[in-house]
Design an enzyme around this catalytic site. Structure first.
Site, PDB file in Angstrom:
ATOM      1  N   ASP A 186      14.382  -0.604   0.524  1.00  0.00           N
ATOM      2  CA  ASP A 186      15.055  -0.756   1.817  1.00  0.00           C
ATOM      3  C   ASP A 186      16.045  -1.919   1.672  1.00  0.00           C
ATOM      4  O   ASP A 186      17.138  -1.750   1.135  1.00  0.00           O
ATOM      5  CB  ASP A 186      13.951  -1.019   2.847  1.00  0.00           C
ATOM      6  CG  ASP A 186      14.418  -1.000   4.287  1.00  0.00           C
ATOM      7  OD1 ASP A 186      15.358  -1.725   4.605  1.00  0.00           O
ATOM      8  OD2 ASP A 186      13.832  -0.287   5.112  1.00  0.00           O
TER       9      ASP A 186
ATOM     10  N   ASP B 169       7.394   3.163  -2.893  1.00  0.00           N
ATOM     11  CA  ASP B 169       7.596   4.275  -1.960  1.00  0.00           C
ATOM     12  C   ASP B 169       9.017   4.249  -1.401  1.00  0.00           C
ATOM     13  O   ASP B 169       9.633   5.280  -1.204  1.00  0.00           O
ATOM     14  CB  ASP B 169       6.562   4.256  -0.820  1.00  0.00           C
ATOM     15  CG  ASP B 169       6.508   2.918  -0.099  1.00  0.00           C
ATOM     16  OD1 ASP B 169       6.711   1.885  -0.750  1.00  0.00           O
ATOM     17  OD2 ASP B 169       6.271   2.899   1.121  1.00  0.00           O
TER      18      ASP B 169
ATOM     19  N   PHE C  61      13.599   5.566  11.044  1.00  0.00           N
ATOM     20  CA  PHE C  61      12.257   5.022  10.800  1.00  0.00           C
ATOM     21  C   PHE C  61      11.371   6.148  10.305  1.00  0.00           C
ATOM     22  O   PHE C  61      11.061   7.080  11.040  1.00  0.00           O
ATOM     23  CB  PHE C  61      11.661   4.369  12.038  1.00  0.00           C
ATOM     24  CG  PHE C  61      10.536   3.469  11.646  1.00  0.00           C
ATOM     25  CD1 PHE C  61       9.253   3.972  11.464  1.00  0.00           C
ATOM     26  CD2 PHE C  61      10.773   2.133  11.370  1.00  0.00           C
ATOM     27  CE1 PHE C  61       8.224   3.155  11.020  1.00  0.00           C
ATOM     28  CE2 PHE C  61       9.748   1.316  10.944  1.00  0.00           C
ATOM     29  CZ  PHE C  61       8.468   1.824  10.765  1.00  0.00           C
TER      30      PHE C  61
ATOM     31  N   LYS D  25      16.899   3.836   0.647  1.00  0.00           N
ATOM     32  CA  LYS D  25      17.616   3.709   1.922  1.00  0.00           C
ATOM     33  C   LYS D  25      18.782   2.748   1.703  1.00  0.00           C
ATOM     34  O   LYS D  25      18.734   1.588   2.125  1.00  0.00           O
ATOM     35  CB  LYS D  25      16.640   3.132   2.964  1.00  0.00           C
ATOM     36  CG  LYS D  25      16.858   3.591   4.372  1.00  0.00           C
ATOM     37  CD  LYS D  25      15.966   2.812   5.317  1.00  0.00           C
ATOM     38  CE  LYS D  25      15.148   3.683   6.216  1.00  0.00           C
ATOM     39  NZ  LYS D  25      14.452   2.950   7.275  1.00  0.00           N
TER      40      LYS D  25
ATOM     41  N   ARG E 282       0.113   6.960   7.242  1.00  0.00           N
ATOM     42  CA  ARG E 282       0.240   7.000   5.781  1.00  0.00           C
ATOM     43  C   ARG E 282      -0.289   8.306   5.208  1.00  0.00           C
ATOM     44  O   ARG E 282       0.172   8.758   4.166  1.00  0.00           O
ATOM     45  CB  ARG E 282      -0.535   5.847   5.146  1.00  0.00           C
ATOM     46  CG  ARG E 282       0.026   4.461   5.429  1.00  0.00           C
ATOM     47  CD  ARG E 282      -0.592   3.464   4.455  1.00  0.00           C
ATOM     48  NE  ARG E 282      -0.465   2.078   4.897  1.00  0.00           N
ATOM     49  CZ  ARG E 282       0.553   1.278   4.616  1.00  0.00           C
ATOM     50  NH1 ARG E 282       1.561   1.742   3.926  1.00  0.00           N
ATOM     51  NH2 ARG E 282       0.568   0.025   5.033  1.00  0.00           N
TER      52      ARG E 282
ATOM     53  N   LYS F  80       0.813  -1.196   0.000  1.00  0.00           N
ATOM     54  CA  LYS F  80       0.000   0.000   0.000  1.00  0.00           C
ATOM     55  C   LYS F  80       0.866   1.273   0.000  1.00  0.00           C
ATOM     56  O   LYS F  80       0.388   2.343  -0.295  1.00  0.00           O
ATOM     57  CB  LYS F  80      -0.885   0.022   1.274  1.00  0.00           C
ATOM     58  CG  LYS F  80      -1.813  -1.176   1.373  1.00  0.00           C
ATOM     59  CD  LYS F  80      -2.857  -1.007   2.476  1.00  0.00           C
ATOM     60  CE  LYS F  80      -2.353  -1.462   3.804  1.00  0.00           C
ATOM     61  NZ  LYS F  80      -2.351  -2.920   4.056  1.00  0.00           N
ATOM     62  N   GLY F  81       2.123   1.126   0.353  1.00  0.00           N
ATOM     63  CA  GLY F  81       2.967   2.303   0.599  1.00  0.00           C
ATOM     64  C   GLY F  81       3.075   3.279  -0.548  1.00  0.00           C
ATOM     65  O   GLY F  81       3.180   4.488  -0.331  1.00  0.00           O
TER      66      GLY F  81
HETATM   67  C1  PRP Z   1       7.468  -1.566   2.151  1.00  0.00           C
HETATM   68  C2  PRP Z   1       7.588  -0.674   0.940  1.00  0.00           C
HETATM   69  C3  PRP Z   1       8.266  -1.525  -0.090  1.00  0.00           C
HETATM   70  C4  PRP Z   1       9.055  -2.502   0.726  1.00  0.00           C
HETATM   71  C5  PRP Z   1      10.502  -2.165   0.673  1.00  0.00           C
HETATM   72  O1  PRP Z   1       6.280  -2.286   2.087  1.00  0.00           O
HETATM   73  O2  PRP Z   1       6.316  -0.238   0.515  1.00  0.00           O
HETATM   74  O3  PRP Z   1       7.330  -2.182  -0.906  1.00  0.00           O
HETATM   75  O4  PRP Z   1       8.587  -2.441   2.070  1.00  0.00           O
HETATM   76  O5  PRP Z   1      11.232  -2.972   1.561  1.00  0.00           O
HETATM   77  P1  PRP Z   1      12.371  -3.966   1.088  1.00  0.00           P
HETATM   78  O6  PRP Z   1      13.246  -3.204   0.143  1.00  0.00           O
HETATM   79  O7  PRP Z   1      13.066  -4.286   2.388  1.00  0.00           O
HETATM   80  O8  PRP Z   1      11.747  -5.147   0.471  1.00  0.00           O
HETATM   81  P2  PRP Z   1       5.598  -2.935   3.369  1.00  0.00           P
HETATM   82  O9  PRP Z   1       5.976  -4.367   3.498  1.00  0.00           O
HETATM   83  O10 PRP Z   1       5.848  -2.079   4.566  1.00  0.00           O
HETATM   84  O11 PRP Z   1       4.067  -2.882   2.971  1.00  0.00           O
HETATM   85  P3  PRP Z   1       3.204  -1.578   2.705  1.00  0.00           P
HETATM   86  O12 PRP Z   1       3.622  -1.045   1.363  1.00  0.00           O
HETATM   87  O13 PRP Z   1       1.803  -2.070   2.701  1.00  0.00           O
HETATM   88  O14 PRP Z   1       3.474  -0.587   3.806  1.00  0.00           O
END
Ligand code: PRP
Length: 179
Positions: free
Chosen positions: A102, A99, A151, A130, A164, A42-43
């Site tokens: 990481d 979004d 964070f 990041k 969000r 959803k991010g």
């Molecule tokens: C977050 C973000 C990315 C992912 C990146 O999603 O939206 O899709 O993590 O992290 P990574 O590089 O360590 O894989 P999250 O799992 O928090 O779900 P969300 O989008 O619903 O918040």
């Protein structure tokens, strides 16, 4: 929500400027094609909506829900597909909108999945990068902002599904997630 934010990193104005630049970069890249823009839910949804509206290129849109955090503040490293795309990607120029990159695991998974389904090209844009947290060697084709190992929440990014809808990106107070 605002009281839980330690510091604002990127204001609405900062974000709007970077979204415009990113859209211009995409317009240049997709001069002769109609890409399939995919929002990784959803991010990315807020960035996605602003980005596609800032583009002049016609796009088709699709959505995929993939999650690696659950309610934790640490990425699990094992992204899970919760909702798949509706459209076939075979032969399409896929524009993946994230979004944040990481650990990089989500990106690697999406790339292999969509290339495996026969996407013609695969371009990734992300609001935030990041790099200090990367576990796999992967990079978005375009990132709007680089962030440190804090964070962060807002403009689509959550902590336990909250924050969000903050219009800016900020650092969450430690006291919120160390309770
Ligand atoms: C977050 C973000 C990315 C992912 C990146 O999603 O939206 O899709 O993590 O992290 P990574 O590089 O360590 O894989 P999250 O799992 O928090 O779900 P969300 O989008 O619903 O918040």
């Amino acid at each position: 929500m605002n009281k839980d934010v330690e510091k604002i990193l990127f204001t609405e104005g900062d974000i709007a400027r970077e979204v415009k630049k990113c859209a211009a970069w995409l317009d240049e890249r997709y001069k002769n094609t109609t890409p399939l823009a995919v929002s990784v839910l959803k991010g990315s949804v807020i960035f996605f909506c602003d980005l596609v509206r800032a583009m002049n290129t016609p796009v088709q849109m699709d959505f995929m829900t993939i999650t690696s955090y659950g309610a934790s503040s640490q990425s699990s490293g094992v992204p899970k597909i919760v909702m798949d795309l509706a459209a076939p990607v075979e032969g399409r120029d896929v524009l993946l909108v994230e979004d944040i990159v990481d650990s990089g695991h989500t990106l690697v998974k999406m790339r292999s999945l969509l290339e495996g389904r026969g996407a013609k090209s695969f371009t990734v844009v992300t609001l935030l990068d990041k790099p200090s947290r990367r576990q796999v060697d992967v990079k978005a084709d375009y990132s709007c902002f680089e962030v440190g190992n804090e964070f962060i929440v807002g403009y689509g990014l959550d902590y336990a599904q909250q924050y969000r809808n903050l219009p800016y990106v900020g650092i969450l107070k430690r006291s919120v997630y160390e309770k």
